[in-house]
Design an enzyme around this catalytic site. Structure first.
Site, PDB file in Angstrom:
ATOM      1  N   CYS A  49      39.866  27.796  42.144  1.00 55.22           N
ATOM      2  CA  CYS A  49      39.510  29.223  42.208  1.00 55.22           C
ATOM      3  C   CYS A  49      40.717  30.096  41.893  1.00 55.22           C
ATOM      4  O   CYS A  49      41.754  29.988  42.554  1.00 55.22           O
ATOM      5  CB  CYS A  49      38.963  29.565  43.599  1.00 55.22           C
ATOM      6  SG  CYS A  49      38.717  31.334  43.864  1.00 55.22           S
ATOM      7  N   CYS A  52      41.931  32.262  45.143  1.00 55.12           N
ATOM      8  CA  CYS A  52      42.425  31.676  46.387  1.00 55.12           C
ATOM      9  C   CYS A  52      43.961  31.771  46.468  1.00 55.12           C
ATOM     10  O   CYS A  52      44.637  31.822  45.435  1.00 55.12           O
ATOM     11  CB  CYS A  52      41.994  30.220  46.502  1.00 55.12           C
ATOM     12  SG  CYS A  52      40.297  29.984  47.107  1.00 55.12           S
ATOM     13  N   ASP A  75      42.737  41.055  35.595  1.00 55.16           N
ATOM     14  CA  ASP A  75      43.281  40.408  34.404  1.00 55.16           C
ATOM     15  C   ASP A  75      42.449  40.709  33.159  1.00 55.16           C
ATOM     16  O   ASP A  75      42.891  40.464  32.030  1.00 55.16           O
ATOM     17  CB  ASP A  75      43.343  38.889  34.627  1.00 55.16           C
ATOM     18  CG  ASP A  75      44.257  38.519  35.789  1.00 55.16           C
ATOM     19  OD1 ASP A  75      45.262  39.233  35.996  1.00 55.16           O
ATOM     20  OD2 ASP A  75      43.967  37.531  36.494  1.00 55.16           O
ATOM     21  N   HIS A 111      37.834  31.180  50.959  1.00 55.84           N
ATOM     22  CA  HIS A 111      36.935  31.156  49.816  1.00 55.84           C
ATOM     23  C   HIS A 111      35.476  31.369  50.213  1.00 55.84           C
ATOM     24  O   HIS A 111      34.665  31.785  49.377  1.00 55.84           O
ATOM     25  CB  HIS A 111      37.105  29.799  49.107  1.00 55.84           C
ATOM     26  CG  HIS A 111      36.389  29.661  47.817  1.00 55.84           C
ATOM     27  ND1 HIS A 111      36.795  30.317  46.673  1.00 55.84           N
ATOM     28  CD2 HIS A 111      35.284  28.934  47.481  1.00 55.84           C
ATOM     29  CE1 HIS A 111      35.977  29.992  45.676  1.00 55.84           C
ATOM     30  NE2 HIS A 111      35.058  29.164  46.132  1.00 55.84           N
ATOM     31  N   ASN A 149      30.169  43.411  43.589  1.00 54.94           N
ATOM     32  CA  ASN A 149      29.011  42.686  43.087  1.00 54.94           C
ATOM     33  C   ASN A 149      28.979  41.335  43.793  1.00 54.94           C
ATOM     34  O   ASN A 149      29.896  40.531  43.617  1.00 54.94           O
ATOM     35  CB  ASN A 149      29.096  42.478  41.572  1.00 54.94           C
ATOM     36  CG  ASN A 149      29.081  43.779  40.817  1.00 54.94           C
ATOM     37  OD1 ASN A 149      28.324  44.685  41.130  1.00 54.94           O
ATOM     38  ND2 ASN A 149      29.932  43.897  39.801  1.00 54.94           N
ATOM     39  N   SER A 157      31.064  36.486  38.693  1.00 55.76           N
ATOM     40  CA  SER A 157      31.530  35.259  38.049  1.00 55.76           C
ATOM     41  C   SER A 157      32.437  34.424  38.934  1.00 55.76           C
ATOM     42  O   SER A 157      32.721  33.273  38.617  1.00 55.76           O
ATOM     43  CB  SER A 157      32.260  35.603  36.738  1.00 55.76           C
ATOM     44  OG  SER A 157      33.372  36.443  36.999  1.00 55.76           O
ATOM     45  N   HIS A 160      34.551  33.478  45.169  1.00 54.34           N
ATOM     46  CA  HIS A 160      35.454  33.953  46.224  1.00 54.34           C
ATOM     47  C   HIS A 160      35.128  35.421  46.516  1.00 54.34           C
ATOM     48  O   HIS A 160      35.188  36.266  45.626  1.00 54.34           O
ATOM     49  CB  HIS A 160      36.907  33.824  45.777  1.00 54.34           C
ATOM     50  CG  HIS A 160      37.899  34.021  46.873  1.00 54.34           C
ATOM     51  ND1 HIS A 160      38.774  33.023  47.274  1.00 54.34           N
ATOM     52  CD2 HIS A 160      38.161  35.085  47.666  1.00 54.34           C
ATOM     53  CE1 HIS A 160      39.528  33.472  48.259  1.00 54.34           C
ATOM     54  NE2 HIS A 160      39.171  34.734  48.514  1.00 54.34           N
ATOM     55  N   HIS A 162      34.994  39.114  46.878  1.00 57.88           N
ATOM     56  CA  HIS A 162      35.932  40.122  46.409  1.00 57.88           C
ATOM     57  C   HIS A 162      35.191  41.371  45.955  1.00 57.88           C
ATOM     58  O   HIS A 162      33.993  41.341  45.687  1.00 57.88           O
ATOM     59  CB  HIS A 162      36.780  39.589  45.245  1.00 57.88           C
ATOM     60  CG  HIS A 162      35.982  39.344  43.997  1.00 57.88           C
ATOM     61  ND1 HIS A 162      35.173  38.243  43.828  1.00 57.88           N
ATOM     62  CD2 HIS A 162      35.878  40.067  42.841  1.00 57.88           C
ATOM     63  CE1 HIS A 162      34.591  38.285  42.644  1.00 57.88           C
ATOM     64  NE2 HIS A 162      35.007  39.384  42.020  1.00 57.88           N
ATOM     65  N   GLN A 164      36.024  45.372  43.732  1.00 53.40           N
ATOM     66  CA  GLN A 164      36.810  45.899  42.625  1.00 53.40           C
ATOM     67  C   GLN A 164      37.119  47.375  42.836  1.00 53.40           C
ATOM     68  O   GLN A 164      36.450  48.057  43.612  1.00 53.40           O
ATOM     69  CB  GLN A 164      36.060  45.719  41.301  1.00 53.40           C
ATOM     70  CG  GLN A 164      35.773  44.268  40.940  1.00 53.40           C
ATOM     71  CD  GLN A 164      35.150  44.140  39.560  1.00 53.40           C
ATOM     72  OE1 GLN A 164      35.724  44.611  38.561  1.00 53.40           O
ATOM     73  NE2 GLN A 164      33.988  43.512  39.481  1.00 53.40           N
ATOM     74  N   HIS A 292      29.705  58.406  51.063  1.00 53.09           N
ATOM     75  CA  HIS A 292      28.566  57.514  51.242  1.00 53.09           C
ATOM     76  C   HIS A 292      28.682  56.317  50.305  1.00 53.09           C
ATOM     77  O   HIS A 292      29.417  56.343  49.315  1.00 53.09           O
ATOM     78  CB  HIS A 292      27.244  58.241  50.991  1.00 53.09           C
ATOM     79  CG  HIS A 292      27.108  58.795  49.600  1.00 53.09           C
ATOM     80  ND1 HIS A 292      27.741  59.960  49.184  1.00 53.09           N
ATOM     81  CD2 HIS A 292      26.420  58.340  48.516  1.00 53.09           C
ATOM     82  CE1 HIS A 292      27.431  60.205  47.924  1.00 53.09           C
ATOM     83  NE2 HIS A 292      26.637  59.232  47.491  1.00 53.09           N
TER      84      HIS A 292
END
Length: 343
Positions: A49, A52, A75, A111, A149, A157, A160, A162, A164, A292
């Site tokens: 991953c 991780c 990236d 993870h 997401n 995709s 793990h 996460h 954004q 909100h």
């Protein structure tokens, strides 16, 4: 005619969009596609991953041995600091440069720890990371989006857990639209739309999922997605910069409560897209705006059947079969203890 046997439309005051509600269709037989549900146990660490601790990402950089949230530059960022010089302006063709940055927020070094599985301290660390990212980036950019997401169904995709951060100089379409609508409401009523809405929903109670002193979770009156929810501050707080430590702590609690309820609907890791809407950072006055978040989960009838936004939804307007009132009741009745930890 009974509401349960007839169709009706509801309007979203934040956007002006309409949704067609057809509750009489919810009992029709299902013969469509079924999404596969993964039954594999997810390890706490995956050597392959890229998110991780200590692992190497696609750009060759090595992650630190982090033990709380971890933020790094995406990236494969959709936004960069490079400014386009090919602007176009006409009545038919209009193009403007878009600059900004994108980051990734790992919620935990583990993870397999999505938001409902974090400790209380871990969930608060996520909220405080949202706050610190917004504090930094709102000084540089007009629009800062914090979102997640969750799940392959939502195009995630990397398993793990996460989120954004996308920050840019322009106002996104959603923020610009909501800003206009909230400002118009405030000028007419001299009170913030979402504070009035939250108070009205609490008084009504039919669509309330969870509530505490600082926050409300409600299936909005105008919800498009089957188990869509709105998480709204109950105070005139326009953005993360104005959030108190107490409000942050209660936000961590109710966010975890909501995500646990989501997982308990179908006893699965409930997928969704969620995101925070803060007031535009360059607003001279944000009295009309209330902080909100929107949660948009796709699941409809089970862990493997999702709602498709196609046909009429794409070409006309959103349509739903499950009423917001019934969806709220289902969520409200879900246990606050995660199904995997019940004894």
């Amino acid at each position: 005619m009974s509401v349960s046997n007839s169709a009706f439309r509801r309007r979203n005051p934040l956007t002006g969009e309409w949704v067609l509600v057809s509750p009489h269709r919810n009992n029709r037989p299902w013969s469509g596609a079924v999404e596969a549900v993964s039954q594999d146990a997810i390890p706490s660490f995956d050597a392959s991953c890229p998110l991780c601790p200590n692992n190497t990402r696609a750009n060759g950089e090595q992650n630190p041995d982090y033990d709380t949230t971890f933020v790094f530059g995406n990236d494969f960022a959709a936004l960069t600091a490079v400014q386009s010089d090919n602007n176009v302006a006409s009545d038919l063709f209009f193009q403007r440069s878009a600059t900004g940055l994108a980051r990734v927020i790992c919620f935990s070094p583990e993870h397999n720890k999505s938001l409902p599985h974090l400790s209380k301290e871990g969930m608060l660390a996520v909220v405080n990371t949202w706050r610190s990212e917004y504090l930094e980036l709102s000084k540089r950019f007009q629009c800062v989006h914090l979102f997640e997401n969750k799940g392959e169904i939502m195009g995630c995709s990397q398993p793990h857990p996460h989120g954004q951060v996308w920050a840019h100089d322009h106002l996104s379409t959603e923020i610009e639209n909501e800003d206009t609508r909230q400002r118009e409401y405030f000028e007419k009523h001299q009170s913030p739309m979402l504070l009035d809405y939250a108070n009205a929903e609490i008084a009504d109670g039919k669509r309330v999922v969870a509530v505490n002193d600082d926050w409300l979770v409600v299936v909005p009156y105008w919800a498009k997605w089957p188990f869509e929810t709105l998480l709204v501050c109950r105070a005139p707080v326009p953005d993360f910069n104005h959030l108190s430590n107490q409000q942050a702590a209660s936000l961590a609690n109710i966010t975890q409560q909501l995500t646990i309820k989501y997982d308990n609907v179908f006893n699965c890791s409930f997928p969704y897209s969620m995101g925070w809407h803060n007031a535009p950072a360059t607003e001279k006055s944000s009295s009309h705006w209330v902080l909100h978040a929107h949660f948009y989960p796709p699941l409809l009838r089970s862990a493997s059947v999702k709602k498709f936004m196609v046909g009429y939804e794409m070409l006309a307007e959103s349509q739903r079969d499950l009423t917001p009132e019934l969806a709220a009741d289902i969520l409200r009745q879900c246990d606050d203890v995660h199904y995997l930890t019940r004894t």
